[in-house]
Design an enzyme around this catalytic site. Structure first.
Site, mmCIF file in Angstrom:
data_model
loop_
_atom_site.group_PDB
_atom_site.id
_atom_site.type_symbol
_atom_site.label_atom_id
_atom_site.label_comp_id
_atom_site.label_asym_id
_atom_site.label_seq_id
_atom_site.Cartn_x
_atom_site.Cartn_y
_atom_site.Cartn_z
ATOM 1 N N ASN A 56 5.567 53.964 -21.073
ATOM 2 C CA ASN A 56 6.297 53.091 -21.784
ATOM 3 C C ASN A 56 6.235 53.030 -23.457
ATOM 4 O OD1 ASN A 56 5.999 51.794 -19.326
ATOM 5 N ND2 ASN A 56 4.881 49.853 -20.253
ATOM 6 N N SER A 107 4.409 55.191 -27.518
ATOM 7 C CA SER A 107 5.045 55.849 -29.181
ATOM 8 C C SER A 107 3.977 56.603 -29.663
ATOM 9 C CB SER A 107 5.534 54.658 -29.902
ATOM 10 O OG SER A 107 6.491 53.812 -29.300
ATOM 11 N N THR A 158 7.086 50.740 -29.768
ATOM 12 C CA THR A 158 7.241 50.633 -31.484
ATOM 13 C C THR A 158 8.060 51.543 -31.781
ATOM 14 O OG1 THR A 158 5.012 50.079 -31.098
ATOM 15 C CG2 THR A 158 5.715 50.905 -33.313
ATOM 16 N N GLY A 210 1.092 50.125 -29.701
ATOM 17 C CA GLY A 210 1.570 49.660 -31.211
ATOM 18 C C GLY A 210 1.059 48.241 -31.230
ATOM 19 N N ASP A 252 7.912 44.103 -17.672
ATOM 20 C CA ASP A 252 6.667 44.748 -18.094
ATOM 21 C C ASP A 252 5.533 43.652 -18.444
ATOM 22 O OD1 ASP A 252 4.848 46.888 -19.282
ATOM 23 O OD2 ASP A 252 5.864 46.460 -21.381
ATOM 24 N N HIS A 253 4.265 44.039 -18.641
ATOM 25 C CA HIS A 253 3.007 43.063 -18.900
ATOM 26 C C HIS A 253 3.411 41.378 -18.836
ATOM 27 C CE1 HIS A 253 0.230 45.915 -20.748
ATOM 28 N NE2 HIS A 253 1.156 46.379 -21.324
ATOM 29 N N HIS A 262 0.740 53.292 -21.025
ATOM 30 C CA HIS A 262 1.473 52.412 -21.988
ATOM 31 C C HIS A 262 1.024 53.062 -23.261
ATOM 32 C CE1 HIS A 262 2.170 48.764 -19.356
ATOM 33 N NE2 HIS A 262 1.945 49.489 -18.503
ATOM 34 N N GLY A 263 1.585 52.412 -24.309
ATOM 35 C CA GLY A 263 1.588 52.654 -25.816
ATOM 36 C C GLY A 263 1.985 54.392 -25.945
HETATM 37 P P1 13P Z 1 4.269 51.329 -27.962
HETATM 38 O O1 13P Z 1 4.661 50.357 -28.637
HETATM 39 O O2 13P Z 1 3.092 51.769 -28.447
HETATM 40 O O3 13P Z 1 5.177 52.473 -27.622
HETATM 41 O O4 13P Z 1 3.703 50.896 -26.384
HETATM 42 C C1 13P Z 1 4.537 50.123 -25.487
HETATM 43 C C2 13P Z 1 4.032 49.595 -24.357
HETATM 44 O O5 13P Z 1 3.327 50.015 -23.614
HETATM 45 C C3 13P Z 1 4.909 48.392 -23.615
HETATM 46 O O6 13P Z 1 4.110 48.142 -22.410
#
Ligand code: 13P
Length: 315
Positions: free
Chosen positions: A267, A248, A270, A210, A96-97, A245-246
């Site tokens: 993805n 959660s 959190t 998160g 990831d990233h 992404h993000g």
């Molecule tokens: P969250 O932590 O918000 O679930 O996002 C995870 C993420 O996007 C990792 O790349």
């Protein structure tokens, strides 16, 4: 690359579909592939177990900031842990990233990191040039596409600003959402995909990471919304599988629609990290149980995505 990440696995000789094929299948079927982040090595085993027990196909992922700022140690350490616990019927390993410019505005040797991931057997990689101009983002992402494709590995790029990883305060969420500031632009998405040859595109449509800053990382996440009309425009223009992404805590009613509008990978970090961090000081096994329970809840209740290994043809 399909089998190299699985070396040492009892099933390593079995031909299994590549991650590129599986995400394409998910995209065409309107099904999402969850990618769970592993900021601490002991989170990996219960995450794999949650996927297997629910019959779900998913990715096991680690981002650079998770070995720099959390307890993942290194991308090689995660690959090693994955070799012990990964299951090709239900999982693949994803990097990831890897930012070109990181959340602290520092330049990163992104190509070297991605070369290391290819050597360590990662099945897919992400390069994040989203803090660059469009032209620079295209240039850096194309460089990684050439590198990774030569090794048979698909690449995810990012366009737009998915907020949340910065250390400073972010504007109130509702303000951010209403303004559309940082959202991925559809015309730019088309230029980005054509100019890079990227396999999957991570988009900003109201999703937010998160928090990871010390002061805010334990706080509950905002229940994000998604600009589905913008997603539809991006999808029509980009015509590749899209990534959210993000993942959660996004409001449920948006998710099922987003999976029909091109989001083929989501993805999640959190939702499993916070339960682990809450308990690990008391008991590692309780913390791992909490990761398992949180991952199952995400799959069943938030994403509604169990049983996809059969749909995608990995079992
Ligand atoms: P969250 O932590 O918000 O679930 O996002 C995870 C993420 O996007 C990792 O790349």
């Amino acid at each position: 690359m399909t089998t190299s990440a699985l070396a040492g696995s009892p099933r390593s000789s079995v031909a299994v579909p590549t991650t590129a094929v599986l995400i394409q299948r998910a995209w065409r079927a309107g099904v999402v592939v969850p990618a769970f982040n592993i900021p601490y090595l002991p989170m990996l085993e219960p995450t794999v177990r949650a996927l297997r027990d629910t019959g779900t196909f998913g990715l096991i992922a680690v981002a650079r900031l998770e070995w720099m700022k959390f307890g993942a140690q290194s991308l090689e350490a995660v690959a090693e842990e994955y070799r012990r616990h990964g299951d090709p019927r239900y999982t693949r390993l994803h990097l990831d990233h890897v930012p070109v410019i990181d959340e602290d505005q520092q330049a990163v040797d992104y190509a070297d990191t991605i070369r290391r991931a290819l050597a360590a057997g990662y099945d897919s990689v992400m390069v994040d040039g989203s803090r660059l101009s469009l032209a620079e983002n295209i240039r850096c992402t194309r460089e990684i596409v050439e590198l990774a494709h030569a090794a048979g590995v698909p690449v995810e790029g990012e366009l737009g600003a998915v907020m949340g990883h910065e250390s400073g305060p972010t504007p109130p969420y509702d303000e951010l959402f209403a303004s559309g500031k940082g959202f991925t632009d559809a015309d730019e998405a088309a230029r980005f995909v054509a100019g890079t040859g990227v396999d999957w595109l991570s988009v900003a449509i109201g999703n937010i990471h998160g928090a990871i800053a010390q002061a805010t990382k334990n706080q509950p996440k905002v229940a994000a919304r998604l600009a589905l009309d913008q997603l539809e425009r991006i999808h029509a223009a980009a015509a590749v599988p899209l990534v959210l992404h993000g993942g959660s805590g996004i409001q449920r009613e948006y998710l099922q629609l987003a999976f029909k509008l091109g989001i083929a990978k989501i993805n999640v970090g959190t939702a499993t990290r916070q339960p682990f961090e809450r308990l690990v000081g008391q008991s590692l096994s309780q913390a791992q149980d909490a990761v398992y329970a949180a991952a199952v809840a995400v799959l069943r209740e938030e994403l509604g995505v169990t049983g996809t290994a059969a749909i995608l043809g990995t079992i």
